[in-house]
Design a protein around this motif. Structure first.
Motif, PDB file in Angstrom:
ATOM      1  N   VAL A  90       0.817  -1.219   0.000  1.00  0.00           N
ATOM      2  CA  VAL A  90       0.000   0.000   0.000  1.00  0.00           C
ATOM      3  C   VAL A  90       0.853   1.272   0.000  1.00  0.00           C
ATOM      4  N   CYS A  91       2.125   1.159   0.353  1.00  0.00           N
ATOM      5  CA  CYS A  91       2.968   2.346   0.417  1.00  0.00           C
ATOM      6  C   CYS A  91       4.437   1.962   0.276  1.00  0.00           C
ATOM      7  N   ARG A  92       5.190   2.806  -0.419  1.00  0.00           N
ATOM      8  CA  ARG A  92       6.636   2.606  -0.539  1.00  0.00           C
ATOM      9  C   ARG A  92       7.311   3.966  -0.448  1.00  0.00           C
ATOM     10  N   GLU A  93       8.362   4.049   0.347  1.00  0.00           N
ATOM     11  CA  GLU A  93       9.075   5.311   0.479  1.00  0.00           C
ATOM     12  C   GLU A  93      10.580   5.065   0.402  1.00  0.00           C
ATOM     13  N   ILE A  94      11.293   6.063  -0.140  1.00  0.00           N
ATOM     14  CA  ILE A  94      12.717   5.891  -0.429  1.00  0.00           C
ATOM     15  C   ILE A  94      13.501   7.119   0.019  1.00  0.00           C
ATOM     16  N   ASP A  95      14.674   6.875   0.550  1.00  0.00           N
ATOM     17  CA  ASP A  95      15.661   7.926   0.813  1.00  0.00           C
ATOM     18  C   ASP A  95      16.609   7.899  -0.378  1.00  0.00           C
ATOM     19  N   THR A  96      16.396   8.784  -1.352  1.00  0.00           N
ATOM     20  CA  THR A  96      17.141   8.701  -2.613  1.00  0.00           C
ATOM     21  C   THR A  96      18.541   9.293  -2.543  1.00  0.00           C
ATOM     22  N   ASN A  97      18.814  10.168  -1.571  1.00  0.00           N
ATOM     23  CA  ASN A  97      20.162  10.748  -1.494  1.00  0.00           C
ATOM     24  C   ASN A  97      20.943  10.252  -0.281  1.00  0.00           C
ATOM     25  N   ASP A  99      20.583  10.395   2.962  1.00  0.00           N
ATOM     26  CA  ASP A  99      20.856  11.268   4.106  1.00  0.00           C
ATOM     27  C   ASP A  99      20.076  10.850   5.339  1.00  0.00           C
ATOM     28  N   GLY A 100      19.388   9.711   5.267  1.00  0.00           N
ATOM     29  CA  GLY A 100      18.642   9.208   6.398  1.00  0.00           C
ATOM     30  C   GLY A 100      17.202   9.656   6.461  1.00  0.00           C
ATOM     31  N   VAL A 101      16.779  10.508   5.524  1.00  0.00           N
ATOM     32  CA  VAL A 101      15.419  11.034   5.513  1.00  0.00           C
ATOM     33  C   VAL A 101      14.710  10.579   4.239  1.00  0.00           C
ATOM     34  N   LYS A 102      13.504  10.061   4.380  1.00  0.00           N
ATOM     35  CA  LYS A 102      12.731   9.630   3.213  1.00  0.00           C
ATOM     36  C   LYS A 102      12.261  10.857   2.432  1.00  0.00           C
ATOM     37  N   ASP A 103      12.479  10.846   1.117  1.00  0.00           N
ATOM     38  CA  ASP A 103      12.118  12.004   0.307  1.00  0.00           C
ATOM     39  C   ASP A 103      11.172  11.679  -0.846  1.00  0.00           C
ATOM     40  N   VAL A 104      10.828  10.406  -1.023  1.00  0.00           N
ATOM     41  CA  VAL A 104       9.859  10.014  -2.054  1.00  0.00           C
ATOM     42  C   VAL A 104       8.918   8.981  -1.457  1.00  0.00           C
ATOM     43  N   VAL A 105       7.619   9.172  -1.659  1.00  0.00           N
ATOM     44  CA  VAL A 105       6.639   8.204  -1.182  1.00  0.00           C
ATOM     45  C   VAL A 105       5.616   7.954  -2.281  1.00  0.00           C
ATOM     46  N   ARG A 106       5.268   6.698  -2.480  1.00  0.00           N
ATOM     47  CA  ARG A 106       4.239   6.326  -3.456  1.00  0.00           C
ATOM     48  C   ARG A 106       3.220   5.426  -2.779  1.00  0.00           C
ATOM     49  N   ARG A 107       1.947   5.667  -3.077  1.00  0.00           N
ATOM     50  CA  ARG A 107       0.859   4.875  -2.500  1.00  0.00           C
ATOM     51  C   ARG A 107       0.149   4.091  -3.597  1.00  0.00           C
ATOM     52  N   TYR A 108      -0.399   2.924  -3.184  1.00  0.00           N
ATOM     53  CA  TYR A 108      -0.998   1.993  -4.135  1.00  0.00           C
ATOM     54  C   TYR A 108      -2.414   1.627  -3.696  1.00  0.00           C
ATOM     55  N   ASN A 109      -3.218   1.155  -4.679  1.00  0.00           N
ATOM     56  CA  ASN A 109      -4.555   0.664  -4.338  1.00  0.00           C
ATOM     57  C   ASN A 109      -4.504  -0.838  -4.082  1.00  0.00           C
ATOM     58  N   GLU A 110      -5.675  -1.435  -3.834  1.00  0.00           N
ATOM     59  CA  GLU A 110      -5.709  -2.851  -3.480  1.00  0.00           C
ATOM     60  C   GLU A 110      -5.279  -3.761  -4.625  1.00  0.00           C
ATOM     61  N   LYS A 111      -5.260  -3.231  -5.868  1.00  0.00           N
ATOM     62  CA  LYS A 111      -4.809  -4.016  -7.013  1.00  0.00           C
ATOM     63  C   LYS A 111      -3.302  -3.935  -7.226  1.00  0.00           C
ATOM     64  N   GLY A 112      -2.638  -3.122  -6.417  1.00  0.00           N
ATOM     65  CA  GLY A 112      -1.206  -2.936  -6.591  1.00  0.00           C
ATOM     66  C   GLY A 112      -0.860  -1.869  -7.607  1.00  0.00           C
ATOM     67  N   GLU A 113      -1.877  -1.102  -8.053  1.00  0.00           N
ATOM     68  CA  GLU A 113      -1.646  -0.037  -9.022  1.00  0.00           C
ATOM     69  C   GLU A 113      -1.252   1.249  -8.298  1.00  0.00           C
ATOM     70  N   HIS A 116      -0.722   7.658  -6.089  1.00  0.00           N
ATOM     71  CA  HIS A 116      -0.128   8.982  -5.933  1.00  0.00           C
ATOM     72  C   HIS A 116       1.342   8.832  -5.546  1.00  0.00           C
ATOM     73  N   GLU A 117       2.108   9.852  -5.865  1.00  0.00           N
ATOM     74  CA  GLU A 117       3.494   9.923  -5.423  1.00  0.00           C
ATOM     75  C   GLU A 117       3.811  11.362  -5.042  1.00  0.00           C
ATOM     76  N   GLU A 118       4.566  11.519  -3.979  1.00  0.00           N
ATOM     77  CA  GLU A 118       5.032  12.825  -3.542  1.00  0.00           C
ATOM     78  C   GLU A 118       6.547  12.754  -3.382  1.00  0.00           C
ATOM     79  N   ALA A 119       7.217  13.867  -3.677  1.00  0.00           N
ATOM     80  CA  ALA A 119       8.673  13.852  -3.597  1.00  0.00           C
ATOM     81  C   ALA A 119       9.223  15.211  -3.182  1.00  0.00           C
ATOM     82  N   ASP A 120      10.297  15.170  -2.408  1.00  0.00           N
ATOM     83  CA  ASP A 120      11.103  16.348  -2.109  1.00  0.00           C
ATOM     84  C   ASP A 120      12.320  16.234  -3.016  1.00  0.00           C
ATOM     85  N   SER A 121      12.218  16.796  -4.212  1.00  0.00           N
ATOM     86  CA  SER A 121      13.238  16.545  -5.236  1.00  0.00           C
ATOM     87  C   SER A 121      14.515  17.340  -5.021  1.00  0.00           C
ATOM     88  N   ASN A 122      14.475  18.415  -4.230  1.00  0.00           N
ATOM     89  CA  ASN A 122      15.701  19.171  -3.984  1.00  0.00           C
ATOM     90  C   ASN A 122      16.211  19.009  -2.553  1.00  0.00           C
TER      91      ASN A 122
END
Length: 256
Positions: A90-97, A99-113, A116-122
């Motif tokens: 239902v949710c996946r989040e990543i620390d892309t740089n 630094d110990g802080v998650k900066d990208v999160v994506r949410r899924y529906n019950e089908k795995g689709e 939404h995704e939110e990101a702190d790109s800078n």
């Protein structure tokens, strides 16, 4: 406006957008946030997935490419009971740089689709990119390039391909530039000159329009030629059949 001027203006706009949304560019200069430690000594990675303290959810940690410590968290919903009990992402989040802080999160529906995704790109600690999916495919991207917390660029996709873009170039909270794309390329751009959120001038990529019209005309000519060929073949077959019937009808019946 000439085609060269149009493309130069668009390239400038895209470059500015890239500076605001590409962590490899702006992120290198953006202020960094430090991961804080909780009272129990664990690191507060600013998790954006809802899983802590919930018995119906389970989280797993993995290290992605280039990471020494786990930087990817997947949260699963526990669904069903007994033999039907299973986990659904239902949710996946990543620390892309890293630094110990998650900066990208994506949410899924019950089908795995993807939903939404939110990101702190800078990496300044604030969300600046919002992505929406429709039936698992990219549908809309909103970007905050001036770090005021509000989007100033909106990208819309059709069938997973870029279809149009709205931009707020004067930072008044309202779009003043509209770009229409076709076949992956800019077709025309509209500009609002008086701030009423209506296009006052459309600038076209005449070369692209000519190529599109030529392609459409070629398809129509090929379709017409194919139809004519089929009609000729059908007529020839009909003539041959009539000739066979007429030839058979004129013959004298066999004598007994």
């Amino acid at each position: 406006m000439t085609r060269q001027e149009l493309l130069a203006l668009v390239a400038l706009g895209l470059f500015g957008a890239a500076c605001g949304s590409d962590p490899g560019f702006e992120g290198a200069k953006a202020p960094r946030i430090e991961a804080k430690r909780n009272a129990d000594g664990t690191i507060d990675d600013r998790s954006m997935c809802d899983w802590k303290g919930r018995e119906d959810r389970e989280a797993s940690e993995t290290a992605g490419p280039g990471a020494i410590q786990p930087n990817v968290r997947r949260v699963f919903q526990i669904v069903g009971t007994g033999e039907d009990r299973h986990k659904a992402l239902v949710c996946r989040e990543i620390d892309t740089n890293f630094d110990g802080v998650k900066d990208v999160v994506r949410r899924y529906n019950e089908k795995g689709e993807s939903l939404h995704e939110e990101a702190d790109s800078n990496y300044d600690g604030r969300i600046d990119t919002w992505i929406t999916f429709a039936t698992g495919r990219l549908a809309e991207v909103r970007i905050d390039s001036d770090r005021d917390g509000n989007p100033d660029e909106w990208k819309y996709y059709s069938g997973g391909k870029l279809a149009r873009i709205k931009r707020d170039t004067n930072r008044d909270g309202k779009p003043d530039v509209w770009e229409i794309y076709r076949m992956g390329r800019l077709e025309r751009m509209g500009v609002d000159l008086d701030g009423d959120e209506r296009v006052d001038r459309w600038d076209h990529d005449n070369e692209l329009r000519r190529r599109v019209e030529d392609a459409e005309r070629k398809k129509e000519e090929e379709a017409a030629a194919e139809a004519a060929k089929k009609a000729a073949e059908d007529q020839a077959a009909a003539d041959e059949a009539n000739e066979a019937v007429n030839s058979g009808g004129s013959a004298e019946p066999p004598k007994e």
